[in-house]
Enzyme design. Structure first.
Site, PDB file in Angstrom:
ATOM      1  N   HIS A 214      45.081  46.496  39.044  1.00  0.00           N
ATOM      2  CA  HIS A 214      44.032  46.045  40.071  1.00  0.00           C
ATOM      3  C   HIS A 214      42.992  45.362  39.113  1.00  0.00           C
ATOM      4  CE1 HIS A 214      41.044  46.407  43.507  1.00  0.00           C
ATOM      5  NE2 HIS A 214      40.331  46.785  42.367  1.00  0.00           N
ATOM      6  N   GLU A 215      42.629  46.235  38.209  1.00  0.00           N
ATOM      7  CA  GLU A 215      41.488  45.627  37.166  1.00  0.00           C
ATOM      8  C   GLU A 215      41.760  44.610  36.537  1.00  0.00           C
ATOM      9  OE1 GLU A 215      38.561  46.701  37.767  1.00  0.00           O
ATOM     10  OE2 GLU A 215      38.856  48.687  38.961  1.00  0.00           O
ATOM     11  N   HIS A 218      40.815  41.352  38.875  1.00  0.00           N
ATOM     12  CA  HIS A 218      39.735  41.150  38.507  1.00  0.00           C
ATOM     13  C   HIS A 218      39.403  40.316  37.388  1.00  0.00           C
ATOM     14  CE1 HIS A 218      38.320  43.083  42.014  1.00  0.00           C
ATOM     15  NE2 HIS A 218      38.368  44.304  41.668  1.00  0.00           N
TER      16      HIS A 218
END
Length: 302
Positions: A214-215, A218
Site C-alpha cells: 500500500h505505502e 503512494h
C-alpha cells in the site's frame, strides 16, 4: 527514545497525514500513454531496521528471513504472480512490471545485503519530532538511487493504530497536492511499524505484509481511491470505482454512482487478506512516475 515520545493519540493523527485535500482546482488529466510491451522496472530498496538493542530476530530487530520474505511478497503483489496472494484474474488488473530488490551495493560502493540495523539507544538523534527527517537522522541513503524503508520500533499498543506512511512523488499528475512531500525539503521514503512489516502471527487484519504494498503505491504516485473525498476527482484512475469515503474491512458497499467499491484494491485500508489488485490505470500512473519524477531509481530488467 522514540517509544516514549510517541503517544497513541499522536499515532492516530499520523495515520491520517496527507489525507486532506488542499483548496486547489484539480489539474487536467495527464495522458499516460502506456505501451503494449513495457520492460520490467527494477528498483533497489534499503531497509533500515530501527531497534532498541534487541537481538536479531527479536521484537523490532526483525530477522533477515522476515525482511526477505516481505520483499518477496511485495514483488508477488506488484507482479501479480500466479500461485501467490498477489494473483488475481480481474481483467482490469495486470502485472505492473515493477519489482524490487534489496540493494547489493551501498552508497559508498561496498557490498551489502540491503539491510541496515540501527540501535536507537546508541544514536543521539537531534530531532525529537516523529517523521521522515527523524528517521533519516538514524540512516538515509541517496533517495535518487534507493527507496529508503524504515521500520519503526513501536510498542504493542501501536499495532493497528499506526501501520505506515510514505512520501509521494513530485509529479505533474493530478492529485499531486494530496501527497506528503519529500525531497528537496524533507527526507523521503516509507515508514512501516515493525509489527506490520512482513507476514506475522500478530492478531491483526494487517499481518500479511500488505502495508508495504500500500505505502509503495503512494511512493510511486497512487492515491487512496477516495482521494480528496470527492466523487468527481478522487484518485484520477478511471477504472477504480469512485468512492468518497474511507474503505475498511472486507465487505464491499456502494460508492459514488452506486458502484460497488473495489475492496480488493491495494490502495484501500481493507484487510490484508482481501487485497490483491492494482488496476491498469493505477499501473500506468506508477510507470509514468517511474519514467518521469522518479526515473533515477529505475534499472531495466529484460
Amino acid at each position: 527514545m522514540i517509544l516514549q515520545k510517541v503517544s497513541q493519540t499522536t499515532l492516530i493523527l499520523f495515520l491520517f497525514i496527507g489525507l486532506l485535500s488542499c483548496e486547489t482546482e484539480p489539474k487536467e488529466k495527464t495522458e499516460l500513454n502506456p505501451t503494449p510491451e513495457q520492460k520490467v522496472f527494477e528498483i533497489n530498496v534499503v531497509v533500515h531496521i530501527i531497534h532498541n538493542g534487541e537481538a536479531i530476530g527479536t521484537g523490532p530487530n526483525l530477522s533477515v528471513d522476515r525482511i526477505e520474505k516481505q520483499i518477496e511478497s511485495l514483488n508477488n503483489d506488484f507482479r501479480r504472480k500466479a500461485g501467490t496472494r498477489g494473483f488475481n484474474s480481474n481483467p482490469i488488473s495486470d502485472d505492473a512490471r515493477i519489482q524490487f530488490k534489496l540493494a547489493q551495493t551501498d552508497p559508498a560502493g561496498n557490498p551489502t545485503n540491503g539491510i541496515v540495523r540501527i540501535n536507537s539507544q546508541e544514536v543521539n538523534n537531534p530531532l525529537d519530532a516523529w517523521g521522515f527527517d527523524y528517521f533519516a537522522n538514524f540512516n538515509y541513503w541517496d533517495y535518487k538511487k534507493y527507496i529508503n524503508i524504515w521500520t519503526a520500533p513501536l510498542p504493542e499498543s501501536g499495532i493497528d493504530v499506526y501501520l505506515g506512511e510514505a512520501t509521494g512523488p513530485d509529479t505533474d499528475l493530478p492529485g499531486n497536492e494530496l501527497f506528503t512531500g519529500g525531497e528537496p525539503f524533507y527526507a523521503e521514503g516509507i515508514i512501516i511499524n515493525h509489527a506490520h512489516f512482513g507476514e506475522s502471527d500478530i492478531e491483526s487484519d494487517y499481518n500479511l505484509g500488505r502495508t508495504l504494498t500500500h505505502e509503495m503505491g503512494h511512493y510511486l504516485g497512487l492515491l487512496h481511491p477516495w482521494g480528496g473525498k470527492d466523487c468527481d476527482n478522487n484518485d484520477y484512475c478511471d477504472d477504480t470505482p469512485a468512492v468518497d469515503t474511507y474503505v475498511y474491512g472486507c465487505t464491499s458497499f456502494k460508492g459514488c454512482n452506486q458502484e460497488e467499491v473495489m475492496i480488493e484494491n491495494y490502495m484501500n485500508w481493507t484487510s490484508d487478506i482481501c487485497m490483491n489488485t492494482f488496476t491498469k490505470n493505477q499501473i500506468d500512473r506508477m510507470r509514468y512516475v517511474l519514467t518521469h519524477s522518479r526515473k533515477s531509481l529505475v534499472d531495466f530488467k529484460e
